[in-house]
Write an enzyme that holds these catalytic residues in place. Structure first.
Site, PDB file in Angstrom:
ATOM      1  N   ASP A   1     -17.287  64.431  17.659  1.00  8.24           N
ATOM      2  CA  ASP A   1     -16.681  63.161  17.264  1.00  8.24           C
ATOM      3  C   ASP A   1     -15.377  63.282  16.487  1.00  8.24           C
ATOM      4  O   ASP A   1     -14.892  62.292  15.944  1.00  8.24           O
ATOM      5  CB  ASP A   1     -17.680  62.330  16.457  1.00  8.24           C
ATOM      6  CG  ASP A   1     -18.103  63.018  15.164  1.00  8.24           C
ATOM      7  OD1 ASP A   1     -17.883  64.237  15.039  1.00  8.24           O
ATOM      8  OD2 ASP A   1     -18.663  62.336  14.294  1.00  8.24           O
ATOM      9  N   GLU A   2     -14.789  64.463  16.421  1.00 11.83           N
ATOM     10  CA  GLU A   2     -13.504  64.567  15.733  1.00 11.83           C
ATOM     11  C   GLU A   2     -12.684  65.726  16.278  1.00 11.83           C
ATOM     12  O   GLU A   2     -13.223  66.708  16.794  1.00 11.83           O
ATOM     13  CB  GLU A   2     -13.685  64.714  14.219  1.00 11.83           C
ATOM     14  CG  GLU A   2     -14.448  65.938  13.784  1.00 11.83           C
ATOM     15  CD  GLU A   2     -14.493  66.095  12.268  1.00 11.83           C
ATOM     16  OE1 GLU A   2     -13.471  65.802  11.595  1.00 11.83           O
ATOM     17  OE2 GLU A   2     -15.540  66.515  11.763  1.00 11.83           O
TER      18      GLU A   2
END
Length: 351
Positions: free
Chosen positions: A108-109
């Site tokens: 997610d990043e």
């Protein structure tokens, strides 16, 4: 700071409550409600919590029963990693439209180096977030800065669904009042140590020279000397090297006694060895690691430098770790190996 000729445009994209947001997207009945992903059963822990649940103090890595105590109305939903991986691939494809220099940190990043664009990096970040929302119906936050450190810090300053930019000429003023807790490597213990020395913001730390930082805080002090000034020379790494291989088990019942842990330890070590031989056999093993979490949720990690799998040594590490717990029962056991870098110079991380 870096000279203008070397200044880069780095964007850090961080999805907002990624797993929880996907669950709320896919199940309208969960929208606007406090939910936790994972944590089901007496031994489960949360992978993440929605913003509605975070208001009650629920967070990632928290035992499910604790989350229920804090927020009785929380809804615990099962983990669906196949779905999260698929959505992450969608987002990664969007990143690829803007840069070939992408460094994923997790599902997610990621960091993106967009220095090759003449466009304003704020506009690029805004367009990336727009495309993510249009194609996945999920929101993302972004941080923009002249290096990875600042971009990462910035991405946390306007969440959720926002972005924050730190320009090169703003770095000095920005860093002076930044809490030292925002710096990489400043955990709870280091923060307590710094506070005892009267250091709570980066401006306090900037008053110390390199010698004083090294004398007080060791090798990490030299890194903090640069960080508190907003200096970070790290490049965006397109191919992040795998640093460790590990397996762990959370027991359904607390396990008492070293001998009772040995069979599971051997099974985990065999799984780690199988993964290593099938995918990473060309990499040198740097050390063996055993991790324990006890019934009271305290924990310890024991490590020994050795370039091979070794059952006897692993059992010795297990015994040492168990002794540190003072005879407390064990709720989680982890076994793994650290892998050496190609240049064998970087300090590797595990667990």
């Amino acid at each position: 700071m870096e000279s203008p000729a070397k200044q880069r445009k780095i964007i850090h994209i961080d999805m907002d409550c990624f797993y929880a947001a996907i669950e709320q997207r896919d199940n309208p009945e969960l929208r606007g409600k406090p939910i936790g992903v994972g944590g089901d059963g007496r031994r489960g822990v949360l992978c993440t919590a929605s913003y509605e649940a975070r208001k009650f103090g629920c967070r990632a890595a928290m035992p499910g029963f604790k989350a229920v105590e804090l927020c009785p109305q929380i809804i615990l939903v099962p983990v669906r990693f196949d779905v999260y991986i698929s959505v992450s691939a969608q987002i990664r494809a969007i990143f690829g439209r803007f840069s070939d220099l992408i460094e994923p940190l997790s599902l997610d990043e990621a960091y993106l180096d967009v220095s090759h664009w003449d466009s304003d990096p704020e506009s690029i970040a805004r367009e990336i977030r727009t495309q993510i929302f249009e194609e996945t119906h999920l929101t993302a936050s972004a941080g923009i800065g002249p290096n990875k450190l600042l971009a990462k810090i910035a991405s946390d300053l306007d969440k959720p669904n926002g972005q924050y930019c730190i320009l090169a000429n703003e770095v000095d003023d920005f860093m002076k009042n930044l809490p030292v807790s925002k710096l990489w490597g400043v955990g709870k213990k280091m923060q307590e140590k710094l506070t005892k020395h009267g250091i709570t913001i980066c401006g306090d730390m900037q008053k110390l020279d390199k010698f004083a930082m090294a004398k007080r805080y060791g090798r990490g002090g030299l890194d903090l000397y640069d960080q508190c000034r907003g200096i970070d020379q790290r490049e965006v790494e397109v191919h992040r090297m795998r640093k460790s291989i590990s397996k762990e088990t959370t027991f359904s019942e607390d396990v008492l006694g070293v001998l009772s842990l040995v069979p599971e330890m051997r099974r985990l070590l065999s799984e780690v060895k199988e993964t290593y031989e099938s995918r990473y056999a060309e990499r040198e093993i740097k050390s063996l690691v055993v991790k324990l979490k006890f019934a009271d949720f305290s924990g310890t990690t024991v490590e020994k430098s050795i370039p091979d799998f070794h059952h006897t040594l692993t059992e010795e590490l297990l015994a040492e770790g168990y002794a540190r717990g003072g005879g407390k029962a064990v709720r989680l056991l982890g076994v793994g190996v650290r892998l050496a870098d190609e240049d064998d110079e970087k300090q590797l991380e595990m667990f």
